[in-house]
Enzyme design. Structure first.
Site, PDB file in Angstrom:
ATOM      1  N   ASP A   1    -124.021  71.964  65.902  1.00 20.85           N
ATOM      2  CA  ASP A   1    -125.155  71.852  64.994  1.00 20.85           C
ATOM      3  C   ASP A   1    -125.341  70.346  64.739  1.00 20.85           C
ATOM      4  OD1 ASP A   1    -126.992  72.683  62.825  1.00 20.85           O
ATOM      5  OD2 ASP A   1    -125.417  71.891  61.540  1.00 20.85           O
TER       6      ASP A   1
ATOM      7  N   ASP B   1    -127.536  68.516  61.885  1.00 21.97           N
ATOM      8  CA  ASP B   1    -127.546  68.108  60.476  1.00 21.97           C
ATOM      9  C   ASP B   1    -126.314  68.674  59.768  1.00 21.97           C
ATOM     10  OD1 ASP B   1    -130.003  66.925  60.866  1.00 21.97           O
ATOM     11  OD2 ASP B   1    -131.152  68.611  60.106  1.00 21.97           O
TER      12      ASP B   1
ATOM     13  N   GLY C   1    -129.258  74.565  56.805  1.00 24.90           N
ATOM     14  CA  GLY C   1    -129.319  75.262  58.097  1.00 24.90           C
ATOM     15  C   GLY C   1    -130.570  76.099  58.312  1.00 24.90           C
TER      16      GLY C   1
ATOM     17  N   SER D   1    -133.593  72.057  63.792  1.00 26.95           N
ATOM     18  CA  SER D   1    -134.558  71.010  63.445  1.00 26.95           C
ATOM     19  C   SER D   1    -135.513  70.674  64.579  1.00 26.95           C
ATOM     20  CB  SER D   1    -133.813  69.738  63.029  1.00 26.95           C
ATOM     21  OG  SER D   1    -134.737  68.708  62.794  1.00 26.95           O
TER      22      SER D   1
ATOM     23  N   ASN E   1    -136.838  67.836  64.499  1.00 25.58           N
ATOM     24  CA  ASN E   1    -136.630  66.379  64.582  1.00 25.58           C
ATOM     25  C   ASN E   1    -135.312  66.044  65.274  1.00 25.58           C
ATOM     26  OD1 ASN E   1    -138.972  65.288  62.957  1.00 25.58           O
ATOM     27  ND2 ASN E   1    -138.121  66.739  61.489  1.00 25.58           N
TER      28      ASN E   1
ATOM     29  N   ASP F   1    -122.086  73.675  59.865  1.00 26.15           N
ATOM     30  CA  ASP F   1    -121.807  73.374  58.448  1.00 26.15           C
ATOM     31  C   ASP F   1    -122.489  74.369  57.501  1.00 26.15           C
ATOM     32  OD1 ASP F   1    -124.437  72.266  59.053  1.00 26.15           O
ATOM     33  OD2 ASP F   1    -124.361  71.485  57.015  1.00 26.15           O
TER      34      ASP F   1
END
Ligand code: B16
Ligand code: MG
Length: 224
Positions: A13, A15, A50, A118, A120, A172
């Protein structure tokens, strides 16, 4: 049972695992909420970890109803604030242990992918300067069902040419751990047990974590 020799790929993951953009997501949502007159605070932001941009906004809106046009405009505004905040990200924002683990995986012949909700993600990967250490990117543009659906991780495994059982996911967020388990992958949760306790292995962070640490902890974990 986990067999270390069967691990062929690790899906990260982004972020909260390789970098901590949660603060920027918080600031951007807070700005939108303030100017729209919606209640929001850091605690409310934690529950969004998430989740996709749209699902995050839906949680913030609660039972208030808005037109699709207004929803789209709010998502665009929030993303504008967020994109402005991530412009200054550099390799200094990589979380401790992440690059060392990526390098160790490459040396061991284990593939590394990104599995992020994301849109981004590619910008952030470029700014962090880790593109050459990543074999595949599955992001918010890759699939339509976001976490906790397994799609983003299954897509990443497909890009790597691997079966789910050959992959471990590092996450996370509770929704991300749920997605990894639904995908039939090994789940490594980073953070408090209240958040990621459903994972096969729970660690505070990747700081100081080697490939051997991961495989030996997974070997001790119960499948399922
Ligand atoms: P964007 P991850 C997730 O990334 C974030 O944790 C979550 O807070 C965010 O809403 C989501 O991406 C969508 O991000 O608005 O940039 O498309 O943790 O899956 O890497
Ligand atoms: Mg995350």
């Amino acid at each position: 049972m986990f067999n270390p020799s069967e691990l062929k790929g690790v899906i990260f993951d982004l972020d909260g695992v390789l970098t901590d953009t949660a603060e920027f997501h918080y600031q951007a949502w807070q700005q939108l909420a303030d100017e729209t007159g919606l209640p929001f605070d850091r605690e409310a932001n934690e529950a969004l970890r998430g989740l996709s941009r749209r699902e995050s906004l839906m949680r913030i809106l609660g039972d208030r109803t808005f037109s699709e046009e207004a929803i789209q405009s709010m998502m665009d505004k929030k993303n504008g604030y967020y994109v402005a905040l991530i412009q200054n990200i550099t390799a200094a924002e990589l979380l401790p242990g992440s690059v060392a683990l990526l390098d160790e995986l490459r040396q061991a012949g284990i593939k590394a992918a990104i599995g992020s909700g994301s849109k981004n993600a590619r910008t952030i990967i470029d700014k962090l300067g880790i593109g050459d250490r990543i074999d595949a990117i599955s992001d918010g543009y890759s699939v339509s069902n976001s976490k906790p659906a397994p799609d983003v991780f299954l897509h990443a495994a497909g890009l790597l040419g691997l079966e789910p059982s050959q992959c471990a996911v590092v996450e996370d967020a509770g929704a991300g751990v749920e997605a990894a388990l639904a995908a039939g992958m090994w789940a490594i949760g980073l953070g408090p047990a209240e958040r990621v306790g459903a994972a096969h292995v729970v660690l505070p962070s990747l700081d100081g974590i080697t490939l051997t640490d991961l495989t030996s902890k997974l070997a001790q974990a119960q499948p399922g």
